[in-house]
Design an enzyme around this catalytic site. Structure first.
Site, mmCIF file in Angstrom:
data_model
loop_
_atom_site.group_PDB
_atom_site.id
_atom_site.type_symbol
_atom_site.label_atom_id
_atom_site.label_comp_id
_atom_site.label_asym_id
_atom_site.label_seq_id
_atom_site.Cartn_x
_atom_site.Cartn_y
_atom_site.Cartn_z
ATOM 1 N N HIS A 284 18.517 1.880 52.821
ATOM 2 C CA HIS A 284 18.714 3.307 52.564
ATOM 3 C C HIS A 284 17.731 4.181 53.332
ATOM 4 C CE1 HIS A 284 15.603 2.694 49.336
ATOM 5 N NE2 HIS A 284 15.278 3.931 49.663
ATOM 6 N N GLY B 259 9.073 8.541 48.386
ATOM 7 C CA GLY B 259 8.465 8.228 49.661
ATOM 8 C C GLY B 259 7.971 6.798 49.754
ATOM 9 N N ASN B 260 7.981 6.054 48.653
ATOM 10 C CA ASN B 260 7.469 4.690 48.664
ATOM 11 C C ASN B 260 8.496 3.638 49.087
ATOM 12 O OD1 ASN B 260 5.121 5.638 46.483
ATOM 13 N ND2 ASN B 260 4.581 3.861 47.710
ATOM 14 N N SER B 261 9.755 4.006 49.299
ATOM 15 C CA SER B 261 10.755 3.006 49.669
ATOM 16 C C SER B 261 10.362 2.285 50.947
ATOM 17 C CB SER B 261 12.118 3.657 49.879
ATOM 18 O OG SER B 261 12.799 3.799 48.676
ATOM 19 N N ASP C 281 19.743 -3.902 49.922
ATOM 20 C CA ASP C 281 18.937 -2.775 50.393
ATOM 21 C C ASP C 281 17.874 -3.226 51.385
ATOM 22 O OD1 ASP C 281 18.303 -0.082 50.577
ATOM 23 O OD2 ASP C 281 16.804 -0.180 48.983
ATOM 24 N N GLY D 236 39.322 -10.428 49.062
ATOM 25 C CA GLY D 236 40.481 -10.124 49.886
ATOM 26 C C GLY D 236 41.345 -9.033 49.297
ATOM 27 N N VAL D 237 40.739 -8.131 48.538
ATOM 28 C CA VAL D 237 41.481 -7.002 47.976
ATOM 29 C C VAL D 237 40.690 -5.717 48.172
ATOM 30 C CG1 VAL D 237 42.633 -8.379 46.202
ATOM 31 C CG2 VAL D 237 40.464 -7.241 45.664
#
Length: 421
Positions: A165, A268-270, A195, A326-327
């Site tokens: 992200h 801001g820590n991601s 992520d 597969g759907v």
């Protein structure tokens, strides 16, 4: 009371002026193909047929909202879902020199943390991204939304791990080392389900992090989080303990198994690092509580998960072995939508069946309502994705379906989600 979790990402730099000459940015070419956008279904959503007027039976095939594969993501440099006060979140992710860290000479915890904080700095990078956006622009003229994020040096020759992200949707990615050296970066691959993303700079003398073993982490263990709170305070160090392990939480509709810590985590820590007392990286900080009264509720991706995903992204450009039914499915979650599309019940409906897929071979049909997958009740499209999260290609699942007033059970052999190119 419903808990709300959000990615801990900061994109505070937004340039209101459109770039000269119009859209000039191009997605940098990475050394590998882009990774998939999740573990299930069949890629791009087909257009939804217009609802038919008349009898519900004939209109039952026109089902409601398509389940996007791994739709746990928002743009690198600009999180469109947030308010201005909660702009995109990114982080400086600090890591460890390739040598063990001993305790302080006097054995004190404080001096031990000083050693850890000092040792991880050479592996820290700042990740900055630019993205062209049109939301809020004058007459729809594109403008550049930028932000400062983070990553950890994974290999000496320039591979860097960050969060999906943080870089998703970015047309331009740059990296700044701890010593101030800057490099353009290319996207190698990204995996919204975990992520995790990998980017690459052209360098051969970087200091990689020392990776720990997140399977051996214990509740109560001392940890240090290093990151870039508010997108401007790079290199900030906070300490705490491991509050819980294998904590199952849902972030933006995606169920994740994360480590919980009370080390201070701010917007801001991601992408920031969570380290043990030996200076080993044990997790990648990626989320926090969005509740106004919550404190000390930060979350991190276990490093063993990040390592496995990063290796697949580097070697294949996508995560191998990911299952696919597969759907393509759509949500019908309110009476108005059910009435609009002529179905009698709310729920999750099959909109498309991929020819030759496991679902096709098992007899799943367009218009079927999905009731359960492997015994897990399906109430929204994300539940289908989560039901497959611990499975692999080749596994068999039982699907319970509603079709023409009957309840059916079919066995589906899961296929492998291919790379999206």
């Amino acid at each position: 009371m419903e808990n709300k979790w959000e990615y801990d990402y900061s994109g505070i730099y937004q340039n209101p002026t459109p770039p000269a000459g119009g859209p000039a940015y191009q997605q940098p070419a990475g050394p590998g193909p882009m990774g998939p956008i999740g573990p299930d279904l069949s890629g791009q959503q087909p257009p939804m047929p217009a609802p038919k007027k008349g009898r519900g039976k004939k209109a039952a095939l026109a089902v409601a909202a398509v389940l996007l594969v791994g739709a746990v993501s928002f743009g690198g440099g600009f999180a469109g879902y947030t308010l201005a006060s909660k702009a995109d979140r990114r982080v400086v992710y600090q890591s460890v020199q390739p040598s063990p860290i001993s305790n302080a000479d006097d054995g004190s915890l404080a001096n031990g943390l000083v050693n850890v904080a000092g040792a991880v700095s050479p592996s820290v990078v700042v990740v900055t991204t630019d993205k062209l956006v049109t939301d809020g622009s004058f007459w729809g003229v594109p403008r550049v939304a930028s932000g400062a994020g983070s990553g950890v040096i994974y290999t000496q020759d320039g591979y860097i791990i960050t969060n999906n992200h943080v870089i998703e949707g970015a047309q331009k990615i740059s990296v700044k080392l701890n010593d101030g050296t800057e490099y353009p970066a290319a996207l190698v691959g990204t995996d919204p389900q975990t992520d995790v993303a990998v980017i690459k700079v052209e360098a051969d003398d970087l200091v990689p992090a020392v990776l720990g073993d997140s399977d051996t982490v214990q509740v109560g263990e001392t940890v240090v989080a290093v990151g870039n709170p508010m997108g401007t305070l790079g290199g900030t160090v906070t300490n705490g303990i491991i509050s819980a392990i294998n904590r199952s939480i849902t972030v933006q509709g995606q169920e994740m198994s994360l480590m919980q810590t009370n080390a201070a985590v701010s917007p801001g820590n991601s992408g920031g690092g969570l380290f043990n007392a030996s200076g080993e990286l044990i997790g990648i900080v990626n989320a926090k509580s969005a509740g106004e009264n919550a404190e000390g509720l930060g979350f991190a991706i276990p490093v063993n998960t990040a390592r496995q995903v990063a290796q697949d992204l580097m070697e294949h450009g996508y995560v191998t072995g990911r299952p696919v039914l597969g759907v393509v499915v759509r949500n019908i979650l309110d009476p108005q939508t059910a009435m609009q599309y002529g179905v009698s019940s709310m729920g999750v409906y099959v909109q498309e069946v991929v020819p030759g897929s496991g679902a096709d071979n098992a007899g799943v049909k367009v218009g079927d309502r999905v009731l359960a997958v492997n015994g897990k009740m399906i109430e929204a499209s994300g539940d289908v994705l989560n039901a497959l999260s611990t499975l692999s290609a080749g596994d068999t699942v039982e699907m319970q379906l509603a079709r023409e007033q009957k309840i059916l059970t079919v066995s589906v052999v899961l296929g492998e989600k291919p790379a999206e190119r």
